[in-house]
Design an enzyme around this catalytic site. Sequence first.
Site, mmCIF file in Angstrom:
data_model
loop_
_atom_site.group_PDB
_atom_site.id
_atom_site.type_symbol
_atom_site.label_atom_id
_atom_site.label_comp_id
_atom_site.label_asym_id
_atom_site.label_seq_id
_atom_site.Cartn_x
_atom_site.Cartn_y
_atom_site.Cartn_z
ATOM 1 N N ARG A 58 -51.982 -125.165 -8.060
ATOM 2 C CA ARG A 58 -52.464 -125.695 -9.335
ATOM 3 C C ARG A 58 -53.788 -125.059 -9.766
ATOM 4 O O ARG A 58 -53.927 -124.596 -10.905
ATOM 5 C CB ARG A 58 -52.615 -127.223 -9.253
ATOM 6 C CG ARG A 58 -51.311 -127.995 -9.382
ATOM 7 C CD ARG A 58 -51.383 -129.308 -8.644
ATOM 8 N NE ARG A 58 -51.512 -129.084 -7.205
ATOM 9 C CZ ARG A 58 -50.456 -128.832 -6.409
ATOM 10 N NH1 ARG A 58 -49.255 -128.849 -6.914
ATOM 11 N NH2 ARG A 58 -50.618 -128.583 -5.131
ATOM 12 N N THR A 59 -54.788 -125.056 -8.888
ATOM 13 C CA THR A 59 -56.117 -124.585 -9.287
ATOM 14 C C THR A 59 -56.102 -123.112 -9.645
ATOM 15 O O THR A 59 -56.595 -122.699 -10.703
ATOM 16 C CB THR A 59 -57.134 -124.854 -8.171
ATOM 17 O OG1 THR A 59 -57.135 -126.242 -7.848
ATOM 18 C CG2 THR A 59 -58.531 -124.437 -8.598
ATOM 19 N N LYS A 86 -59.496 -106.793 6.919
ATOM 20 C CA LYS A 86 -60.029 -105.626 7.636
ATOM 21 C C LYS A 86 -61.414 -105.902 8.218
ATOM 22 O O LYS A 86 -62.046 -105.011 8.769
ATOM 23 C CB LYS A 86 -60.100 -104.423 6.698
ATOM 24 C CG LYS A 86 -58.754 -104.019 6.101
ATOM 25 C CD LYS A 86 -58.918 -102.867 5.124
ATOM 26 C CE LYS A 86 -57.595 -102.495 4.479
ATOM 27 N NZ LYS A 86 -57.740 -101.389 3.495
ATOM 28 N N ARG A 108 -62.664 -120.041 -4.186
ATOM 29 C CA ARG A 108 -62.286 -121.125 -3.277
ATOM 30 C C ARG A 108 -62.439 -120.582 -1.861
ATOM 31 O O ARG A 108 -61.956 -119.493 -1.545
ATOM 32 C CB ARG A 108 -60.844 -121.582 -3.506
ATOM 33 C CG ARG A 108 -60.337 -122.508 -2.399
ATOM 34 C CD ARG A 108 -59.003 -123.133 -2.711
ATOM 35 N NE ARG A 108 -59.154 -124.187 -3.703
ATOM 36 C CZ ARG A 108 -58.177 -125.053 -4.004
ATOM 37 N NH1 ARG A 108 -57.011 -124.980 -3.401
ATOM 38 N NH2 ARG A 108 -58.391 -125.984 -4.916
ATOM 39 N N HIS A 136 -65.110 -130.223 -5.246
ATOM 40 C CA HIS A 136 -64.098 -129.578 -6.086
ATOM 41 C C HIS A 136 -64.390 -130.047 -7.512
ATOM 42 O O HIS A 136 -63.672 -130.875 -8.071
ATOM 43 C CB HIS A 136 -62.710 -130.014 -5.630
ATOM 44 C CG HIS A 136 -61.594 -129.171 -6.185
ATOM 45 N ND1 HIS A 136 -61.761 -128.276 -7.226
ATOM 46 C CD2 HIS A 136 -60.271 -129.092 -5.849
ATOM 47 C CE1 HIS A 136 -60.612 -127.686 -7.492
ATOM 48 N NE2 HIS A 136 -59.688 -128.169 -6.667
#
Length: 307
Positions: A58-59, A86, A108, A136
């Site tokens: 969703r986000t 890496k 995020r 959030h």
Amino acid sequence: MKLNRKDILGIQDFSVEEINLVLDTAESFIEVSTREIRKVPTLRGKTVINLFYEASTRTRTSFEIAGKRLSADTINISASTSSMVKGETLIDTAKNLEAMNPDIIVIRHSAVGAPHLLAGLLKQSIINAGDGAHEHPTQALLDLMTIRAKKGRIAGLQVAIVGDISHSRVARSNIHGLIRMGAEVRVAGPATMLPRDIEKMRVRAYTKIDEAIRDADIIMMLRIQTEREKHNIFPSLREYAQHFSLNSRNIGLAREDALIMHPGPVNRGVELSPDIADGPRSIILDQVTNGVAVRMALLYLLSGGSD
């Protein structure tokens, strides 16, 4: 009025006026998503990078859609397809992105404070799309928008947040935002899922769902954050569901016009029974729709737009 801040890192330091500015602006963008051609030239020439070190549906998708509907160039980067595999550090990744001169970076990350670190290092605007179990903010803003749209107000409402409070960044941001806007907040969950100092956040805490949802106007259910748990904090999902699921048995304790929310993803049969998740009281999909509008508003406001 303009949003006089470079970054969106948390909801805790937002004023009532700033929250209302975001919500009012988001409401003005709802109409764009109903057009035949769902795009406006507002951010043409701007570049938005979505840097996601954790899984998201969703986000991430709503930030991408928000950018594209405002005509911004939108680039998505996930941990599995970046130089992180890496061994590149977050700071090195961020510095390389800065050298490409984007305008906004949405991040995020599993580490608490990762967006705050980048905000102090980079000239670009940083939007916190979730940092560990901390905050959030965009989820809280879209939840506030949904509540205000459905109830006509936020002040004075009784809101119950039920589930894994300890590990939930959604719960923290919503508590800050709801209380700032005048709602009364209750939280409920197993004792192992409630922070010891939770009442310092000016909420009432319960270890039984029935006590928390009694006469509630809004019930916000949360999933169990299994990816953040280091120990088994409840015997089984079945036992959790027996004591903390919202279902046809206990929903009658809430007000007759109570509405049901969930930030997703929903674990059907655990925190919500399917008939409640799909029932007439559920506004879960309204939250998703409003998520696009709120993120459009934030991209617009951080780019210098005003009401």
